[in-house]
Motif scaffolding. Structure first.
Motif, PDB file in Angstrom:
ATOM      1  N   CYS A 156       5.177   7.187  40.542  1.00 40.20           N
ATOM      2  CA  CYS A 156       5.612   6.470  39.332  1.00 40.20           C
ATOM      3  C   CYS A 156       6.912   7.068  38.806  1.00 40.20           C
ATOM      4  O   CYS A 156       7.780   6.333  38.322  1.00 40.20           O
ATOM      5  CB  CYS A 156       4.533   6.522  38.255  1.00 40.20           C
ATOM      6  SG  CYS A 156       3.114   5.482  38.626  1.00 40.20           S
ATOM      7  N   GLY A 157       7.057   8.376  38.907  1.00 37.45           N
ATOM      8  CA  GLY A 157       8.266   9.049  38.425  1.00 37.45           C
ATOM      9  C   GLY A 157       9.521   8.644  39.177  1.00 37.45           C
ATOM     10  O   GLY A 157      10.595   8.521  38.589  1.00 37.45           O
TER      11      GLY A 157
ATOM     12  N   GLY B 196       5.060  15.811  32.348  1.00 37.71           N
ATOM     13  CA  GLY B 196       5.431  16.505  31.125  1.00 37.71           C
ATOM     14  C   GLY B 196       4.336  17.485  30.743  1.00 37.71           C
ATOM     15  O   GLY B 196       3.428  17.777  31.538  1.00 37.71           O
ATOM     16  N   LEU B 197       4.389  17.973  29.527  1.00 35.92           N
ATOM     17  CA  LEU B 197       3.430  18.967  29.048  1.00 35.92           C
ATOM     18  C   LEU B 197       2.009  18.421  29.079  1.00 35.92           C
ATOM     19  O   LEU B 197       1.080  19.110  29.529  1.00 35.92           O
ATOM     20  CB  LEU B 197       3.807  19.418  27.631  1.00 35.92           C
ATOM     21  CG  LEU B 197       2.946  20.524  27.026  1.00 35.92           C
ATOM     22  CD1 LEU B 197       3.040  21.791  27.863  1.00 35.92           C
ATOM     23  CD2 LEU B 197       3.373  20.799  25.592  1.00 35.92           C
ATOM     24  N   ASP B 198       1.812  17.202  28.625  1.00 34.61           N
ATOM     25  CA  ASP B 198       0.481  16.598  28.611  1.00 34.61           C
ATOM     26  C   ASP B 198      -0.072  16.493  30.030  1.00 34.61           C
ATOM     27  O   ASP B 198      -1.232  16.798  30.286  1.00 34.61           O
ATOM     28  CB  ASP B 198       0.548  15.227  27.940  1.00 34.61           C
ATOM     29  CG  ASP B 198      -0.813  14.690  27.576  1.00 34.61           C
ATOM     30  OD1 ASP B 198      -1.647  15.469  27.070  1.00 34.61           O
ATOM     31  OD2 ASP B 198      -1.054  13.488  27.790  1.00 34.61           O
ATOM     32  N   PHE B 199       0.767  16.072  30.968  1.00 38.04           N
ATOM     33  CA  PHE B 199       0.357  15.975  32.374  1.00 38.04           C
ATOM     34  C   PHE B 199      -0.047  17.351  32.916  1.00 38.04           C
ATOM     35  O   PHE B 199      -1.073  17.490  33.586  1.00 38.04           O
ATOM     36  CB  PHE B 199       1.486  15.377  33.216  1.00 38.04           C
ATOM     37  CG  PHE B 199       1.198  15.372  34.683  1.00 38.04           C
ATOM     38  CD1 PHE B 199       0.366  14.409  35.229  1.00 38.04           C
ATOM     39  CD2 PHE B 199       1.744  16.329  35.523  1.00 38.04           C
ATOM     40  CE1 PHE B 199       0.082  14.400  36.588  1.00 38.04           C
ATOM     41  CE2 PHE B 199       1.472  16.329  36.875  1.00 38.04           C
ATOM     42  CZ  PHE B 199       0.632  15.362  37.408  1.00 38.04           C
ATOM     43  N   LEU B 200       0.752  18.382  32.614  1.00 30.37           N
ATOM     44  CA  LEU B 200       0.446  19.731  33.099  1.00 30.37           C
ATOM     45  C   LEU B 200      -0.875  20.244  32.540  1.00 30.37           C
ATOM     46  O   LEU B 200      -1.661  20.870  33.262  1.00 30.37           O
ATOM     47  CB  LEU B 200       1.594  20.682  32.767  1.00 30.37           C
ATOM     48  CG  LEU B 200       2.894  20.419  33.527  1.00 30.37           C
ATOM     49  CD1 LEU B 200       4.000  21.341  33.029  1.00 30.37           C
ATOM     50  CD2 LEU B 200       2.693  20.565  35.028  1.00 30.37           C
TER      51      LEU B 200
END
Length: 180
Positions: free
Chosen positions: A41-42, A78-82
């Motif tokens: 997706c990225g 991002g942070l949430d994904f990590l």
């Protein structure tokens, strides 16, 4: 200097590869699916609109992959994904290697499948498009119930027992999303 940098990157690559290979098979597979989905997706190879849970498209256009792909997308990198990947690997691995499922990957997979089916049934009445976070949270919840007396610390700020881990993570998630 260049040789030293190349050597460091090779060592890091070998360490990452060893860590990845040491993950139990179901944890490794789910992490791989989540990473491939996010990277795809990225780089715009696919779109989240091709992945989200949509029962109308599943039953009218036979897009059955949506029953699985909605569990693999955790949003943009991002942070949430990590944080989601950290909790996915940590608690999925501890469950898979723990006393209840050690050496019994089929039973662990069965638990994940039953949880996923229940989430899909509940979501058939709601407008929820991606269930990866919910599935990860389910694994955290199951681990916390099996290990309720384990003492934990959240970011070194306060201590609690594992029984309260789902509430702590829910509060943290609320704080993380309300500030954005």
């Amino acid at each position: 200097r260049r040789v030293h940098g190349e050597l460091d990157s090779r060592i890091l690559s070998i360490m990452l590869q060893d860590w990845f290979q040491e993950l139990p098979v179901i944890t490794r597979t789910y992490l791989s699916l989540a990473m491939v989905t996010t990277i795809s997706c990225g780089i715009e190879l696919i779109s989240p609109s091709q992945l989200y849970l949509n029962f109308h498209l599943i039953f009218t256009r036979f897009e059955f992959w949506r029953l699985v792909t909605n569990f693999c997308y955790f949003g943009k990198f991002g942070l949430d994904f990590l944080f989601h990947m950290f909790f996915l690997v940590r608690y999925c691995r501890m469950l898979e290697e723990g006393p209840g499922f050690r050496g019994r990957p089929a039973e662990f997979l069965w638990m994940i499948l039953l949880g996923s089916i229940l989430m899909l049934l509940v979501c058939s009445f709601m407008k929820v498009h991606f269930l990866g976070s919910a599935l990860t949270f389910m694994m955290v919840y199951v681990w916390s119930r099996r290990n309720y007396n384990v003492h934990m610390s959240f970011l070194g700020l306060f201590s609690f027992t594992a029984a309260y881990l789902p509430l702590v993570l829910l509060g943290f998630s609320w704080l993380l999303h309300s500030s954005m």
